[in-house]
Write an enzyme that holds these catalytic residues in place. Structure first.
Site, PDB file in Angstrom:
ATOM      1  N   ASP A   1       0.850  -1.190   0.000  1.00  0.00           N
ATOM      2  CA  ASP A   1       0.000   0.000   0.000  1.00  0.00           C
ATOM      3  C   ASP A   1       0.888   1.242   0.000  1.00  0.00           C
ATOM      4  O   ASP A   1       1.832   1.325   0.793  1.00  0.00           O
ATOM      5  CB  ASP A   1      -0.903  -0.012   1.236  1.00  0.00           C
TER       6      ASP A   1
ATOM      7  N   HIS B   1      -3.838  13.958   1.057  1.00  0.00           N
ATOM      8  CA  HIS B   1      -4.007  13.005   2.160  1.00  0.00           C
ATOM      9  C   HIS B   1      -2.803  13.044   3.098  1.00  0.00           C
ATOM     10  O   HIS B   1      -2.951  13.094   4.326  1.00  0.00           O
ATOM     11  CB  HIS B   1      -4.198  11.593   1.590  1.00  0.00           C
TER      12      HIS B   1
ATOM     13  N   GLU C   1     -10.352   3.778   3.905  1.00  0.00           N
ATOM     14  CA  GLU C   1      -9.477   4.532   3.017  1.00  0.00           C
ATOM     15  C   GLU C   1      -9.884   4.178   1.600  1.00  0.00           C
ATOM     16  O   GLU C   1      -9.829   3.009   1.210  1.00  0.00           O
ATOM     17  CB  GLU C   1      -8.004   4.203   3.263  1.00  0.00           C
TER      18      GLU C   1
ATOM     19  N   ASP D   1      -9.123   0.260   2.201  1.00  0.00           N
ATOM     20  CA  ASP D   1      -8.088  -0.156   3.150  1.00  0.00           C
ATOM     21  C   ASP D   1      -8.570   0.226   4.556  1.00  0.00           C
ATOM     22  O   ASP D   1      -8.219   1.271   5.094  1.00  0.00           O
ATOM     23  CB  ASP D   1      -6.776   0.555   2.798  1.00  0.00           C
TER      24      ASP D   1
ATOM     25  N   GLN E   1      -3.462   2.097  15.118  1.00  0.00           N
ATOM     26  CA  GLN E   1      -2.402   2.582  14.227  1.00  0.00           C
ATOM     27  C   GLN E   1      -1.534   3.650  14.894  1.00  0.00           C
ATOM     28  O   GLN E   1      -0.299   3.600  14.842  1.00  0.00           O
ATOM     29  CB  GLN E   1      -3.051   3.154  12.954  1.00  0.00           C
TER      30      GLN E   1
ATOM     31  N   LYS F   1      -4.059  -1.988  10.262  1.00  0.00           N
ATOM     32  CA  LYS F   1      -4.517  -2.083   8.881  1.00  0.00           C
ATOM     33  C   LYS F   1      -4.567  -3.509   8.343  1.00  0.00           C
ATOM     34  O   LYS F   1      -5.132  -3.735   7.273  1.00  0.00           O
ATOM     35  CB  LYS F   1      -3.614  -1.243   7.961  1.00  0.00           C
TER      36      LYS F   1
ATOM     37  N   GLU G   1      -9.787  12.224   7.932  1.00  0.00           N
ATOM     38  CA  GLU G   1      -9.688  13.571   7.353  1.00  0.00           C
ATOM     39  C   GLU G   1     -11.044  14.266   7.296  1.00  0.00           C
ATOM     40  O   GLU G   1     -11.148  15.467   7.579  1.00  0.00           O
ATOM     41  CB  GLU G   1      -9.130  13.477   5.934  1.00  0.00           C
TER      42      GLU G   1
END
Ligand SMILES: O=C(O)/C=C/C(=O)CC(=O)CC(=O)O
Ligand SMILES: [Ca+2]
Ligand SMILES: [Mg+2]
Length: 410
Positions: A124, A131, A197, A231, A238, A251, A356
């Site tokens: 990934d 981002h 994601e 994702d 995390q 993840k 976000e």
């Protein structure tokens, strides 16, 4: 460039269909959930049993399609991918093939769709500047938004191939060690910050030799096609675990992919230059061709649109990512899969993650049903869809990747 468009076929394609004769994505379906899996090509509201048609037509590539995954076809390489695509186009253009094609046509709506290829390695990337700046500002407010290496190389990490799952597979809320901002010790439990994601994924077909980099100009010889990726990410797990080695359990619990792999050859009208790169990349990352892709994505939460990320805004292209991933001689295997990284555009409603969109829960989103979301609730359904320009004003559809959140089991 393939100039085929939807008027070039005798096949009945509903007006406005994003699965026209210029698309022809490959997938794997079964008629019942546990029934035998077969390779299919989507056209209009139908799926063609291309293995049966190829066998009946005596095509020499028929054995490649008589499989339960796309891997044998992927391994065959670009000249074969082109030949197969040209023959399928001919079947759909030339009425002489009509009886044979119609004898092996299925309604798409009734079919079960599966993970289309056996995943070898999964990588990934982190290729959207918007981002990366957003996440940097949220996770590392006391540092520069972009790390110093960000514009020199496409940052990536190796993910977990065995938990790449088909669209529709429910995702259980993961447990782990998590630490909220402000807490000084971690606790164990179900993530409180389950996120998505929205990404685009690239499916590697042709392998490469151990020890030999794949030059950037060989991108289209190795990459078969493109699909959509969610994702899934547990932000509290995390944030606690990622220093210094990067994402791990936050993840690795699930990565969902869409069932249709759109061939690179279907995306000729979608290609565009990537944004200007400053500093100029080193020569192994210097683009020899435009591999930006004008893919318009849409993210829905329980049916409500929450974002429209523009893939054309990505800083690093998939061709640059392939060159980078192999520059040390790491070889490619058939079924290798790499994702672009979260796709976020410059506008607030173009962000590809809830991290976000809600600025880490400080600005909850109001959904169309009057409820608010910071991160995902149990029962939430997230669906990512996309399309790109095709010939003569048509659209090339990617279909969708969807998944529902189930409560934690621990
Ligand atoms: O900046 C970080 O520490 C983390 C970034 C991400 O979580 C994003 C990631 O997985 C890569 C991407 O999807 O762009
Ligand atoms: Ca990601
Ligand atoms: Mg994941």
């Amino acid at each position: 460039m393939d100039e085929t468009h939807n008027g070039d076929t005798w096949f009945d394609i509903p007006p406005g269909s994003e699965f026209g004769v210029a698309n022809l994505p490959f997938g794997v379906y079964s008629r019942t959930e546990d029934g035998p899996r077969k390779i299919g090509v989507a056209i209009g509201d139908s799926v063609l049993d291309v293995a049966a048609i190829a066998a009946a037509e005596g095509e020499d590539f028929a054995p490649l399609l008589a499989a339960e995954v796309l891997n044998p076809l992927l391994a065959a390489g670009r000249p074969t991918w082109r030949a197969v695509r040209e023959r399928i186009t001919t079947w759909l253009r030339d009425p002489a093939h009509r009886p044979m094609v119609l004898a092996h046509r299925l309604d798409r709506a009734g079919l079960h769709l599966h993970l289309p290829f056996e995943v070898a390695d999964y990588v990934d990337f982190y290729a959207s500047e918007h981002h990366a700046r957003n996440v940097g500002s949220i996770f590392r407010p006391d540092s520069a938004a972009l790390p110093p290496n960000w514009k020199h190389l496409p940052i990536g990490y190796h993910g977990r191939a065995g938990t790449v799952v088909a669209s529709g597979q429910p995702v259980v809320r993961p447990c782990g060690q998590r630490k909220q901002t402000g807490e000084d010790a971690p606790s164990f439990g179900a993530t409180r910050k389950l996120d998505i994601e929205a990404e685009v994924g690239f499916v590697v077909g042709t392998p490469s030799a151990f020890g030999e980099p794949v030059p950037i100009e060989r991108f289209a010889d190795h990459v078969f096609g493109v699909c959509l990726v969610n994702d899934w990410s547990a932000r509290d797990i995390q944030a606690w675990e990622y220093v210094p080695l990067g994402p791990f359990l936050g993840k690795s619990f699930a990565t969902s992919v869409s069932p249709w792999v759109v061939p690179l050859d279907a995306l000729g009208h979608a290609r565009l230059p990537s944004p200007p790169q400053d500093p100029a990349p080193p020569s192994y990352l210097m683009p020899d061709a435009d591999w930006g892709l004008d893919i318009a994505m849409e993210v829905r939460l329980n049916g409500h649109v929450i974002s429209r990320p523009p893939f054309g805004s990505m800083y690093w292209s998939a061709a640059q990512q392939l060159a980078h991933m192999t520059v040390n001689g790491a070889s490619l295997r058939t079924g290798d899969f790499y994702a672009s990284g979260t796709v976020s555009g410059p506008e607030p409603d173009e962000r590809g993650s809830l991290l976000e969109l809600t600025w880490d829960a400080t600005e909850p989103l109001l959904l169309g049903d009057g409820t608010h979301r910071a991160y995902l609730n149990d029962g939430d359904v997230v669906t990512i869809s996309a399309s790109a320009p095709g010939p003569a004003g048509t659209r090339i559809g990617f279909g969708e990747v969807t998944g529902q959140v189930l409560p934690a089991t621990a």
